[in-house]
Design a protein around this motif. Structure first.
Motif, short mmCIF file in Angstrom:
data_model
loop_
_atom_site.label_atom_id
_atom_site.label_comp_id
_atom_site.label_asym_id
_atom_site.label_seq_id
_atom_site.Cartn_x
_atom_site.Cartn_y
_atom_site.Cartn_z
N ARG A 58 0.71 -1.38 0.23
CA ARG A 58 0.35 0.24 -0.21
C ARG A 58 1.15 1.51 -0.23
O ARG A 58 1.67 1.27 0.69
CB ARG A 58 -0.44 0.29 1.24
N ARG A 59 0.18 2.20 -0.36
CA ARG A 59 1.11 3.67 -0.99
C ARG A 59 -0.43 4.15 -0.88
O ARG A 59 -0.71 4.71 -1.38
CB ARG A 59 2.17 3.96 -1.88
N ASN A 60 0.80 5.69 -0.45
CA ASN A 60 -0.91 6.84 -0.47
C ASN A 60 -0.64 7.19 -1.22
O ASN A 60 0.33 8.01 -1.45
CB ASN A 60 -0.08 8.02 0.45
N LEU A 61 -1.85 7.36 -1.72
CA LEU A 61 -1.91 8.29 -3.15
C LEU A 61 -1.06 9.86 -3.17
O LEU A 61 -0.60 10.01 -4.63
CB LEU A 61 -3.59 8.37 -3.83
N PHE A 62 -1.53 10.02 -2.65
CA PHE A 62 -1.29 11.55 -3.07
C PHE A 62 0.27 11.90 -2.85
O PHE A 62 1.50 13.44 -2.88
CB PHE A 62 -1.74 12.62 -1.62
N ASP A 63 0.81 10.46 -2.89
CA ASP A 63 3.24 10.62 -2.80
C ASP A 63 3.19 10.81 -3.45
O ASP A 63 4.06 10.29 -4.09
CB ASP A 63 3.18 9.49 -1.59
N ILE A 64 2.43 10.07 -4.28
CA ILE A 64 2.64 9.44 -6.09
C ILE A 64 2.11 10.27 -7.10
O ILE A 64 1.58 10.72 -7.43
CB ILE A 64 2.22 8.21 -6.79
N ASN A 65 3.45 11.46 -7.48
CA ASN A 65 3.77 12.00 -7.60
C ASN A 65 3.71 13.33 -9.23
O ASN A 65 4.05 13.96 -9.48
CB ASN A 65 3.38 13.72 -6.82
N ASN A 66 5.00 11.69 -9.48
CA ASN A 66 5.82 11.94 -11.24
C ASN A 66 6.03 10.61 -11.50
O ASN A 66 6.47 9.75 -10.48
CB ASN A 66 7.14 12.56 -10.44
N SER A 67 6.50 10.62 -12.33
CA SER A 67 6.44 9.32 -13.25
C SER A 67 8.20 8.83 -11.85
O SER A 67 7.69 6.90 -11.53
CB SER A 67 7.08 9.32 -14.31
N GLU A 68 8.88 9.04 -11.72
CA GLU A 68 9.70 8.18 -10.64
C GLU A 68 9.22 7.87 -9.04
O GLU A 68 9.53 6.72 -8.65
CB GLU A 68 11.33 9.70 -10.17
N ALA A 69 8.36 8.50 -8.67
CA ALA A 69 7.25 8.26 -7.79
C ALA A 69 6.77 6.69 -7.95
O ALA A 69 6.27 5.99 -7.47
CB ALA A 69 6.58 8.98 -6.89
N ILE A 70 5.81 6.94 -9.48
CA ILE A 70 5.44 6.21 -9.93
C ILE A 70 6.34 4.17 -9.52
O ILE A 70 6.17 2.99 -9.49
CB ILE A 70 5.17 6.07 -11.32
N VAL A 71 7.02 4.78 -10.45
CA VAL A 71 8.06 3.13 -10.46
C VAL A 71 8.57 2.45 -9.43
O VAL A 71 8.50 1.19 -8.72
CB VAL A 71 9.42 3.82 -11.52
N GLU A 72 8.84 3.48 -8.18
CA GLU A 72 9.59 3.11 -6.70
C GLU A 72 8.65 2.90 -6.02
O GLU A 72 8.65 1.65 -5.24
CB GLU A 72 10.13 4.54 -6.32
N HIS A 73 7.47 3.63 -6.17
CA HIS A 73 6.61 2.80 -4.92
C HIS A 73 5.57 2.05 -5.42
O HIS A 73 4.94 1.72 -4.28
CB HIS A 73 5.95 4.46 -4.27
N ILE A 74 5.19 2.06 -6.68
CA ILE A 74 4.25 1.50 -7.06
C ILE A 74 5.27 0.24 -8.13
O ILE A 74 4.73 -1.69 -7.32
CB ILE A 74 3.23 1.74 -7.97
N ILE A 75 4.99 0.49 -8.55
CA ILE A 75 5.45 0.04 -9.49
C ILE A 75 6.49 -1.72 -9.76
O ILE A 75 6.73 -2.65 -9.50
CB ILE A 75 6.07 -0.30 -11.41
N LYS A 76 7.70 -0.93 -9.04
CA LYS A 76 8.70 -2.09 -8.25
C LYS A 76 8.40 -2.30 -7.22
O LYS A 76 8.86 -3.91 -6.97
CB LYS A 76 10.19 -1.04 -8.06
N PRO A 77 8.10 -2.36 -5.77
CA PRO A 77 7.54 -3.10 -5.22
C PRO A 77 6.72 -3.96 -5.78
O PRO A 77 6.82 -5.31 -5.53
CB PRO A 77 6.61 -2.44 -4.73
N ALA A 78 5.51 -3.81 -6.03
CA ALA A 78 4.33 -4.59 -7.03
C ALA A 78 5.94 -5.93 -8.26
O ALA A 78 4.75 -7.21 -7.99
CB ALA A 78 3.69 -4.30 -7.58
#
Length: 201
Positions: A173-193
């Protein structure tokens, strides 16, 4: 509150919601693009065209009115080689050890402290033999959303079985409002999943 204020507040509320939905659509499309660049060449599952999966209602009963607005939604991705495209829909066979990269976005839920993104893997997916309406994974996407509370009661260790399907899963789980750019998408959503996805045999 006087009438002009009520009119203005209504417009502002819908304007805010529309902007949030638009931002979520951009997030999903960014995830889609990034996943296609991975070795698996993930593609989005299309149950009935290019769309999200959600539980919604247009009923007038009070519990159904609460579902008029989309508060929770999901998208699933599978390796390109595991699915076929037919008339704008994907056909993904459940058999053969299917694993699904699944992303669920929760905009509002009293059990979640703030809007969140759950990303991870669904696996050990089986349909019950007596169930004839399930022909492909896309058939159960809406079923998963309809039973979201039961399926995702423990997102870190999903073990769900009902009269139609059985499946397992692991999510971060990640807080939606922490995801504010492409790098955050990769680091917080894609890589862990992807770690969860690739860690499942």
């Amino acid at each position: 509150m006087n009438r002009p204020e009520m009119v203005n507040q209504t417009r502002m509320a819908f304007d805010y919601l529309q902007k949030m939905y638009l931002e979520v659509s951009y997030l999903i499309k960014e995830i889609e693009g990034q996943l296609f660049e991975e070795d698996e060449k993930f593609v989005i599952c299309k149950a009935s065209g290019y769309a999200i999966s959600t539980r919604s209602s247009s009923g007038l009963e009070s519990p159904n009115v609460a579902m008029w607005l989309t508060r929770k939604l999901a998208v699933s991705f599978v390796p390109e080689e595991r699915t076929k495209l037919d008339r704008g829909q994907t056909l993904t066979d459940i058999n053969g050890g299917l694993k699904v990269f699944h992303t669920s976005i929760v905009l509002d839920d009293p059990k979640v402290s703030e809007p969140s993104v759950f990303s991870g893997v669904l696996y050990n997916i089986h349909q019950k033999l007596s169930v004839k309406w399930i022909k492909k994974f896309e058939n159960i996407m809406a079923h998963i959303e309809y039973n979201r509370e039961k399926v995702f009661k423990d997102p870190e260790n999903v073990e769900h079985e009902d009269a139609y399907i059985k499946l397992s899963g692991k999510f971060v789980r990640r807080n939606l409002f922490d995801i504010n750019n492409s790098e955050a998408i990769v680091e917080h959503i894609i890589k862990p999943a992807l770690l969860l996805y690739r860690g499942v045999p």
